[in-house]
Design a protein around this motif. Structure first.
Motif, PDB file in Angstrom:
ATOM      1  N   ALA A  92       1.494  -1.330   0.504  1.00 60.80           N
ATOM      2  CA  ALA A  92      -0.137   0.133   0.178  1.00 60.80           C
ATOM      3  C   ALA A  92       0.422   1.024  -0.238  1.00 60.80           C
ATOM      4  CB  ALA A  92      -0.850  -0.273   1.074  1.00 60.80           C
ATOM      5  N   GLU A  93       0.449   2.381  -0.534  1.00 55.67           N
ATOM      6  CA  GLU A  93       1.041   3.595  -0.614  1.00 55.67           C
ATOM      7  C   GLU A  93       0.310   4.404  -0.416  1.00 55.67           C
ATOM      8  OE1 GLU A  93       2.934   7.227  -4.416  1.00 55.67           O
ATOM      9  OE2 GLU A  93       3.129   4.524  -4.017  1.00 55.67           O
ATOM     10  N   PHE A  94       0.541   5.538   0.911  1.00 55.50           N
ATOM     11  CA  PHE A  94      -0.586   6.514   1.293  1.00 55.50           C
ATOM     12  C   PHE A  94       0.742   7.925   1.433  1.00 55.50           C
ATOM     13  CE2 PHE A  94      -0.287   3.031   3.948  1.00 55.50           C
ATOM     14  CZ  PHE A  94      -1.128   2.857   4.285  1.00 55.50           C
ATOM     15  N   PHE A  95      -0.137   8.257   0.676  1.00 51.25           N
ATOM     16  CA  PHE A  95       0.501   9.659   0.353  1.00 51.25           C
ATOM     17  C   PHE A  95       1.259  10.171  -0.831  1.00 51.25           C
ATOM     18  CE2 PHE A  95      -1.015   9.305   4.906  1.00 51.25           C
ATOM     19  CZ  PHE A  95      -1.989   9.965   5.090  1.00 51.25           C
ATOM     20  N   ASP A  96       1.162   8.962  -1.163  1.00 54.51           N
ATOM     21  CA  ASP A  96       2.186   9.197  -1.977  1.00 54.51           C
ATOM     22  C   ASP A  96       3.609   9.480  -1.853  1.00 54.51           C
ATOM     23  OD1 ASP A  96       0.621   8.807  -4.418  1.00 54.51           O
ATOM     24  OD2 ASP A  96       0.738  11.560  -4.567  1.00 54.51           O
ATOM     25  N   ARG A  97       3.782   8.761  -0.740  1.00 57.87           N
ATOM     26  CA  ARG A  97       5.354   8.980  -0.284  1.00 57.87           C
ATOM     27  C   ARG A  97       5.442   7.582   1.012  1.00 57.87           C
ATOM     28  NH1 ARG A  97       8.405  13.230   1.216  1.00 57.87           N
ATOM     29  NH2 ARG A  97       6.747  15.093  -0.015  1.00 57.87           N
ATOM     30  N   GLY A 104       8.981  -4.238   4.103  1.00 60.62           N
ATOM     31  CA  GLY A 104       9.343  -3.198   5.363  1.00 60.62           C
ATOM     32  C   GLY A 104       8.524  -2.375   4.551  1.00 60.62           C
ATOM     33  N   ILE A 105       8.943  -0.913   5.296  1.00 57.22           N
ATOM     34  CA  ILE A 105       8.607   0.597   4.948  1.00 57.22           C
ATOM     35  C   ILE A 105       9.596   1.930   4.222  1.00 57.22           C
ATOM     36  CG2 ILE A 105       7.696   2.552   6.225  1.00 57.22           C
ATOM     37  CD1 ILE A 105       7.185   1.051   8.514  1.00 57.22           C
ATOM     38  N   GLU A 106       8.792   2.190   3.469  1.00 56.73           N
ATOM     39  CA  GLU A 106       9.543   2.619   2.108  1.00 56.73           C
ATOM     40  C   GLU A 106       9.097   4.258   2.874  1.00 56.73           C
ATOM     41  OE1 GLU A 106      12.665   2.123  -1.492  1.00 56.73           O
ATOM     42  OE2 GLU A 106      10.472   3.073  -1.848  1.00 56.73           O
ATOM     43  N   ILE A 107       9.033   5.539   2.925  1.00 55.93           N
ATOM     44  CA  ILE A 107       9.286   6.663   3.056  1.00 55.93           C
ATOM     45  C   ILE A 107      10.256   7.295   2.036  1.00 55.93           C
ATOM     46  CG2 ILE A 107       8.711   8.713   3.761  1.00 55.93           C
ATOM     47  CD1 ILE A 107       9.213   7.298   6.628  1.00 55.93           C
ATOM     48  N   ALA A 114      15.183  14.462 -11.796  1.00 58.50           N
ATOM     49  CA  ALA A 114      15.152  12.882 -11.860  1.00 58.50           C
ATOM     50  C   ALA A 114      15.731  12.210 -10.882  1.00 58.50           C
ATOM     51  CB  ALA A 114      15.814  12.768 -13.214  1.00 58.50           C
ATOM     52  N   PHE A 115      15.671  13.012  -9.676  1.00 59.48           N
ATOM     53  CA  PHE A 115      16.487  12.662  -8.004  1.00 59.48           C
ATOM     54  C   PHE A 115      15.630  12.033  -7.361  1.00 59.48           C
ATOM     55  CE2 PHE A 115      18.742  12.970  -4.120  1.00 59.48           C
ATOM     56  CZ  PHE A 115      19.398  11.775  -4.387  1.00 59.48           C
ATOM     57  N   ARG A 116      15.795  11.148  -6.873  1.00 59.56           N
ATOM     58  CA  ARG A 116      15.432  10.756  -5.673  1.00 59.56           C
ATOM     59  C   ARG A 116      15.524   9.830  -4.792  1.00 59.56           C
ATOM     60  NH1 ARG A 116       9.704   7.087  -5.192  1.00 59.56           N
ATOM     61  NH2 ARG A 116       9.677   6.728  -3.533  1.00 59.56           N
ATOM     62  N   PHE A 117      15.879  10.144  -3.517  1.00 67.34           N
ATOM     63  CA  PHE A 117      16.143   9.745  -1.796  1.00 67.34           C
ATOM     64  C   PHE A 117      15.148   9.010  -0.809  1.00 67.34           C
ATOM     65  CE2 PHE A 117      17.808   9.519   2.414  1.00 67.34           C
ATOM     66  CZ  PHE A 117      19.396   8.589   2.496  1.00 67.34           C
ATOM     67  N   ASP A 118      15.184   7.806  -0.857  1.00 64.37           N
ATOM     68  CA  ASP A 118      14.064   7.064   0.045  1.00 64.37           C
ATOM     69  C   ASP A 118      15.088   6.906   1.483  1.00 64.37           C
ATOM     70  OD1 ASP A 118      12.370   7.408  -2.032  1.00 64.37           O
ATOM     71  OD2 ASP A 118      13.329   6.056  -2.507  1.00 64.37           O
ATOM     72  N   VAL A 119      14.334   6.581   1.975  1.00 68.19           N
ATOM     73  CA  VAL A 119      14.583   6.341   3.852  1.00 68.19           C
ATOM     74  C   VAL A 119      13.996   4.678   3.918  1.00 68.19           C
ATOM     75  CG1 VAL A 119      15.870   8.558   4.746  1.00 68.19           C
ATOM     76  CG2 VAL A 119      13.100   7.950   5.967  1.00 68.19           C
TER      77      VAL A 119
END
Length: 285
Positions: A92-97, A104-107, A114-119
């Motif tokens: 499931a994806e919440f609030f596009d974030r 697990g959980i990815e934020i 074109a750059f993106r950083f996730d924790v």
């Protein structure tokens, strides 16, 4: 997919996730006069489809996918024996974030052009010495929680990525992965993907999963072996996703991992080329 978060060839056991079904049962069967045997209870009112509307809309807005599948993979990283493991799947994806799935959980912490950083927060399920005869006497590797980050740069249908994950508990190890992936629709129903990556492991991880200390040597019969930090594996995978209709989707993935360096030379490694096959059927809300 990041090699640290997906189902990797390091014998990560996927965790089971239970999905509860919502239901309502209108019931009105109590008679007004218990002494009147001829009085019948009123018929239950038919279900009202509209009452499920808000729930279904929320599931759609959250991009929920529910499914199940099976994985055919080695019993542990380096094994020459295979096993089939069924698994449930909920994403499931919440609030596009925020994305929650079995890994697990990815934020999404930052995104610009074109750059993106996730924790992310995930897990390493460890290893049980009862998983295979070769592991007898090696002891268990406990479950651990992983925390890390992933940087991705996108070029059209392709992207390059670097991820780092630290395990808290268990092996207390660190994994760093660099690679490239591509996803390309061939039609309105079929999407093909491919990924190539290399994974670095620190001393803690290598010693836990590939080293043999004096106690383990005495118990298992394997020669003592010290596994140092370095490139652990080179991984390749290909996938196909078929959209059966607006809601149903089937996905298949074939991966192969080549153990290298100190990992490949470990006495518990019986096969340096590790194969993994996954097939899943899912329903998209």
């Amino acid at each position: 997919m990041s090699a640290s978060l997906k189902l990797t060839a390091d014998r990560s056991r996927l965790l089971s996730i239970a999905v509860a079904s919502l239901f309502l049962s209108p019931f009105a069967t109590q008679a007004a006069d218990f002494g009147n045997s001829e009085q019948t209870a009123p018929e239950p009112s038919p279900p009202d489809p509209e009452r499920f509307g808000p729930v279904r809309q929320a599931l759609h807005d959250w991009h929920v996918v529910i499914g199940a599948g099976a994985i055919f993979q080695p019993k542990y990283e380096g094994s020459d024996e295979f096993e089939v493991s069924p698994f449930p799947f909920v994403s499931a994806e919440f609030f596009d974030r925020i994305t929650i799935d079995p890994s697990g959980i990815e934020i999404k912490a930052f995104e610009k052009d074109a750059f993106r950083f996730d924790v992310n927060v995930g897990y390493d399920s460890g290893r049980d010495e009862d998983d295979a005869d070769t592991l007898r006497g090696m002891g268990d590797i406990d479950f651990g929680v992983t925390v890390g980050g992933k940087a991705t740069y996108t070029f059209g249908p392709a992207n390059v990525f670097v991820s780092v994950d630290k395990t808290i508990g268990g092996s207390e190890g660190l994994l760093a992965t660099a690679g490239a992936a591509i996803s390309q629709p061939l039609s309105e129903h079929l999407i093909l993907g491919a990924e190539a990556s290399a994974t670095f492991a620190d001393d803690n991880y290598m010693e836990a999963y590939f080293g043999v200390d004096a106690v383990q040597s005495a118990r298992s019969g394997h020669a003592q072996y010290k596994a140092g930090a370095g490139i652990k594996s080179v991984d390749l995978s290909a996938s196909a996703t078929y959209l059966i209709n607006e809601n149903w989707v089937v996905r298949g993935e074939q991966g192969v991992s080549f153990l290298v360096g100190d990992a490949a030379d470990s006495p518990i490694v019986k096969e340096k080329v590790q194969s993994k096959t996954m097939l899943m059927l899912g329903y998209r809300f």
